[in-house]
Motif scaffolding. Structure first.
Motif, mmCIF file in Angstrom:
data_model
loop_
_atom_site.group_PDB
_atom_site.id
_atom_site.type_symbol
_atom_site.label_atom_id
_atom_site.label_comp_id
_atom_site.label_asym_id
_atom_site.label_seq_id
_atom_site.Cartn_x
_atom_site.Cartn_y
_atom_site.Cartn_z
ATOM 1 N N THR A 291 3.157 -9.771 9.307
ATOM 2 C CA THR A 291 3.609 -10.980 8.628
ATOM 3 C C THR A 291 3.874 -10.713 7.144
ATOM 4 O O THR A 291 4.615 -11.453 6.516
ATOM 5 C CB THR A 291 2.570 -12.105 8.757
ATOM 6 N N ASP A 292 3.282 -9.638 6.616
ATOM 7 C CA ASP A 292 3.533 -9.288 5.215
ATOM 8 C C ASP A 292 3.028 -7.877 4.966
ATOM 9 O O ASP A 292 2.076 -7.412 5.614
ATOM 10 C CB ASP A 292 2.815 -10.258 4.278
ATOM 11 N N VAL B 237 2.094 -5.616 1.472
ATOM 12 C CA VAL B 237 1.973 -5.602 0.016
ATOM 13 C C VAL B 237 1.699 -4.171 -0.417
ATOM 14 O O VAL B 237 0.692 -3.568 -0.022
ATOM 15 C CB VAL B 237 0.833 -6.522 -0.460
ATOM 16 N N GLU C 284 -0.676 -7.411 6.552
ATOM 17 C CA GLU C 284 -1.123 -8.678 7.114
ATOM 18 C C GLU C 284 -0.399 -8.861 8.441
ATOM 19 O O GLU C 284 0.812 -8.617 8.539
ATOM 20 C CB GLU C 284 -0.836 -9.824 6.154
ATOM 21 N N TYR C 285 -1.126 -9.307 9.458
ATOM 22 C CA TYR C 285 -0.572 -9.261 10.808
ATOM 23 C C TYR C 285 -1.179 -10.354 11.685
ATOM 24 O O TYR C 285 -2.215 -10.942 11.367
ATOM 25 C CB TYR C 285 -0.828 -7.884 11.424
ATOM 26 N N THR D 73 -4.448 -14.782 11.788
ATOM 27 C CA THR D 73 -3.958 -13.603 11.078
ATOM 28 C C THR D 73 -5.127 -12.834 10.490
ATOM 29 O O THR D 73 -6.220 -13.373 10.307
ATOM 30 C CB THR D 73 -2.977 -13.977 9.952
ATOM 31 N N SER E 96 -5.941 -8.997 7.904
ATOM 32 C CA SER E 96 -5.378 -8.022 6.980
ATOM 33 C C SER E 96 -6.161 -6.725 7.050
ATOM 34 O O SER E 96 -7.233 -6.652 7.656
ATOM 35 C CB SER E 96 -5.388 -8.574 5.551
#
Length: 404
Positions: free
Chosen positions: A36-37, A39, A73-74, A85, A87
């Protein structure tokens, strides 16, 4: 940042008889592990990596590369299998091999989300991942549920959810790295992470996701026999007293959220702590705040009813403990396996490792028990076991499992 480890903690925990994990072909698994992200956190030269490891007390002898670090993030599922979710930290060797073997390193106890590996910099929690990444591996350090950027409370010592969060972190890493990620996975972990690592290793060994192949297993200083070994030692005063009080509180508060052990905090905790203790384990309070908000001994914190519950678990509590204490039972890892232990461990009494080895033996396994030289890190033999074992494990992996 101040983690639970900084106040001398890292009890343990464990779990499992892992629940079945959905395979990669199911609709659930196709969603689980989706990024999902991402970083990008920082890039660190080899020289600065050596300096950082040395500053946190870890060996820098295996550093070959600088590293690039990322927070992934998943999507995953919570302890009740509902979508959520999580991380985790990914550490990659800069300029390392074209195809990377993976080391999953599961962290020890923390109650503050900001002390999870993906949130920590130059810290005890992230140093093992930095060690393996700089040695040439893809180092994966899940934050678990409810820590890092994950929502909600952390279900402490819940190995089934640690297993799903860790497997989904591997899936997210594969999505991020693509073909650069090989299928080989080595699993290690410290304290609570020793049991979390065993849960993940068992899932991989049972082919929960055929894209990953377990190659080696090396848990460190776990509390693998919670009911029969760890809790009795805690109540008998054989372990560090402040850490024992904190872990007893974490156990009761977290497991009450999951297993409904009591109706009111006043049943378990003496005044004035009954009014404040649950709030301290909300993921937002630091280890320093926990230290200030709790007494120095189990007896000052717990009511007689709580002590009796720990000594003679209720049916509901006993059932949950059977899951925790099943972490070494009923399976034979088909890979090289080392169980690391430090005699005189002040938080996870060493008899836990003997119990785990015996349970493996009953299933036909013959793990190597590695007894570490007794030493101290930040006043704790338990913390020192992570430092010394990580040094030994990375040397073993570079020799036997690294890619040219």
């Amino acid at each position: 940042m101040t983690s639970i480890h900084r106040w001398g903690a890292a009890l343990v925990a464990g779990a499992v008889a892992c629940t079945l994990v959905a395979g990669p072909g199911t609709a659930e698994a196709q969603e689980r592990g989706r990024l999902t992200d991402v970083v990008r956190l920082r890039s660190v030269s080899a020289e600065n990596t050596k300096a950082e490891l040395t500053a946190t007390g870890f060996s820098a002898a295996a550093v070959r590369y600088g590293v690039d670090t990322f927070r992934l993030e998943y999507r995953t599922v919570d302890a009740r299998k509902r979508p959520t979710t999580a991380s985790g930290l990914l550490v990659l060797p800069a300029g390392g091999p074209a195809e990377l073997s993976t080391v999953v390193t599961e962290h020890g106890t923390t109650s503050y989300r900001g002390d999870a590996p993906s949130m920590s910099v130059e810290d005890f929690a992230s140093s093992p991942a930095l060690t393996y990444g700089s040695a040439g591996f893809a180092a994966v350090a899940p934050d678990y549920l409810g820590l890092g950027t994950g929502p909600g409370y952390h279900p402490w010592m819940d190995v089934p959810s640690e297993t799903t969060a860790s497997l989904d972190m591997l899936r997210a890493t594969r999505e991020f790295l693509g073909r650069r990620m090989g299928s080989d996975v080595v699993v290690t972990g410290f304290s609570q992470g020793a049991s979390a690592g065993l849960g993940l290793a068992r899932a991989l060994d049972e082919r929960a996701d055929p894209r990953f192949r377990l190659r080696a297993l090396a848990p460190i200083s776990g509390a693998y026999s919670f009911r029969d070994v760890e809790i009795p030692a805690l109540l008998a005063g054989e372990l560090d007293k402040k850490s024992s009080a904190l872990y007893a509180a974490y156990l009761l508060v977290s497991w009450n959220r999951s297993h409904h052990l009591y109706r009111s905090p006043s049943e378990m905790f003496r005044a004035p702590y009954d009014k404040t203790i649950e709030g301290l384990f909300d993921g937002e309070h630091t280890g320093r705040q926990l230290m200030a908000g709790t007494p120095g001994t189990v007896g000052e914190l717990l009511t007689p009813a709580a002590i009796e519950l720990l000594r003679n678990p209720s049916p509901r509590f006993a059932a949950a403990l059977r899951v925790t204490d099943g972490v070494c039972a009923g399976w034979n890892p088909r890979v090289p396996t080392r169980l690391y232990v430090m005699p005189g461990d002040d938080q996870a009494i060493a008899a836990n490792t003997g119990s785990c080895a015996a349970r493996f033996g009953a299933a036909g396994a013959r793990p190597q028990v590695v007894s570490l030289p007794t030493s101290v890190h930040n006043g704790s033999t338990h913390l020192a076991s992570n430092v010394r074992a990580t040094e030994d494990i990375v040397r073993w992996l570079v020799r036997d499992f690294s890619r040219p």
